[in-house]
Write a protein that holds these residues in place. Sequence first.
Motif, PDB file in Angstrom:
ATOM      1  N   GLN A 104       0.873  -1.166   0.000  1.00 48.26           N
ATOM      2  CA  GLN A 104       0.000   0.000   0.000  1.00 48.26           C
ATOM      3  C   GLN A 104       0.914   1.221   0.000  1.00 48.26           C
ATOM      4  OE1 GLN A 104      -2.744   0.231   3.298  1.00 48.26           O
ATOM      5  NE2 GLN A 104      -4.174   1.440   2.095  1.00 48.26           N
ATOM      6  N   GLU A 105       1.131   1.762  -1.175  1.00 52.64           N
ATOM      7  CA  GLU A 105       2.077   2.857  -1.326  1.00 52.64           C
ATOM      8  C   GLU A 105       1.509   4.130  -0.735  1.00 52.64           C
ATOM      9  OE1 GLU A 105       4.806   4.850  -4.807  1.00 52.64           O
ATOM     10  OE2 GLU A 105       3.820   2.928  -5.135  1.00 52.64           O
ATOM     11  N   GLY A 106       2.355   4.861  -0.025  1.00 50.93           N
ATOM     12  CA  GLY A 106       1.930   6.132   0.565  1.00 50.93           C
ATOM     13  C   GLY A 106       2.822   6.517   1.724  1.00 50.93           C
ATOM     14  N   LYS A 138       7.889   7.977   3.033  1.00 49.18           N
ATOM     15  CA  LYS A 138       7.168   7.352   1.933  1.00 49.18           C
ATOM     16  C   LYS A 138       7.646   5.915   1.834  1.00 49.18           C
ATOM     17  CE  LYS A 138       6.076  10.809  -1.533  1.00 49.18           C
ATOM     18  NZ  LYS A 138       6.397  11.285  -2.872  1.00 49.18           N
ATOM     19  N   THR A 140       6.281   1.585   0.518  1.00 47.26           N
ATOM     20  CA  THR A 140       5.309   0.758  -0.212  1.00 47.26           C
ATOM     21  C   THR A 140       4.597  -0.237   0.697  1.00 47.26           C
ATOM     22  OG1 THR A 140       7.066  -0.801  -0.764  1.00 47.26           O
ATOM     23  CG2 THR A 140       6.592   0.929  -2.375  1.00 47.26           C
ATOM     24  N   TYR A 175      -0.378   3.638   8.635  1.00 46.95           N
ATOM     25  CA  TYR A 175      -0.510   4.129   7.272  1.00 46.95           C
ATOM     26  C   TYR A 175      -1.223   5.474   7.345  1.00 46.95           C
ATOM     27  CZ  TYR A 175      -1.928   4.461   2.386  1.00 46.95           C
ATOM     28  OH  TYR A 175      -2.112   4.882   1.112  1.00 46.95           O
ATOM     29  N   GLN A 178      -2.326   8.256   0.985  1.00 48.46           N
ATOM     30  CA  GLN A 178      -1.688   8.236  -0.335  1.00 48.46           C
ATOM     31  C   GLN A 178      -0.655   9.349  -0.469  1.00 48.46           C
ATOM     32  OE1 GLN A 178      -2.042   6.167  -3.008  1.00 48.46           O
ATOM     33  NE2 GLN A 178      -3.347   4.850  -1.760  1.00 48.46           N
ATOM     34  N   LYS A 180       1.089  12.179  -2.688  1.00 50.81           N
ATOM     35  CA  LYS A 180       0.618  13.025  -3.798  1.00 50.81           C
ATOM     36  C   LYS A 180       1.746  13.448  -4.678  1.00 50.81           C
ATOM     37  CE  LYS A 180      -3.355  14.677  -1.376  1.00 50.81           C
ATOM     38  NZ  LYS A 180      -4.153  15.763  -0.966  1.00 50.81           N
TER      39      LYS A 180
END
Length: 180
Positions: A104-106, A138, A140, A175, A178, A180
């Motif tokens: 879950q990228e962010g 950041k 993944t 988490y 996302q 940007k």
Amino acid sequence: MNLYLRYFDKEAFVHDVDEAIEFLSAISEIGMDAALEADIREYVASDVFYPKRYKVRPRVYFIIIKTDAESMQDFKEKRAVHGVAEAIERPQPTPVMVRLTTPQEGWYEGAIDFKRVLMVPGTGKFQYKDTHFVARCKATSGQHCYERIVAHLRERVDERSQFPSAKGRNFKFTYLGQAK
């Protein structure tokens, strides 16, 4: 409520505490007395559902298990295990490795508690000091967040410092959302 009793290869499935005491009294090694009988009655009357173990002599015990099973066969096949219905209704927690490796990228916030090596100024000797470190990065996955934090710390602290496993309780991550 029924009871399952076991002492080595002697076992019984009884429907009340009097039958249980009668079974245990028939085993001479147990030595049933008034105190043991009172304790067994108290256990059976209580709301406690975990098995109870009684010491006969060093490293020798007999066990009593409360069950909703109607027969020995049902008990052995685990058809009436207490609490099964509640366990099915309750959502099971996600295993740590699944949470860590789910992509879950962010942005993540990771907190790590590690043993940092520091020099004691007066003596010139080194000692370990518990250190708490929090960072946002950041990444993944939770595992990637852990790896980035540890890589960052390895560049800035003594190489003898000790870092915990990502799977342990000394690393937590959240988490944040996302990128940007």
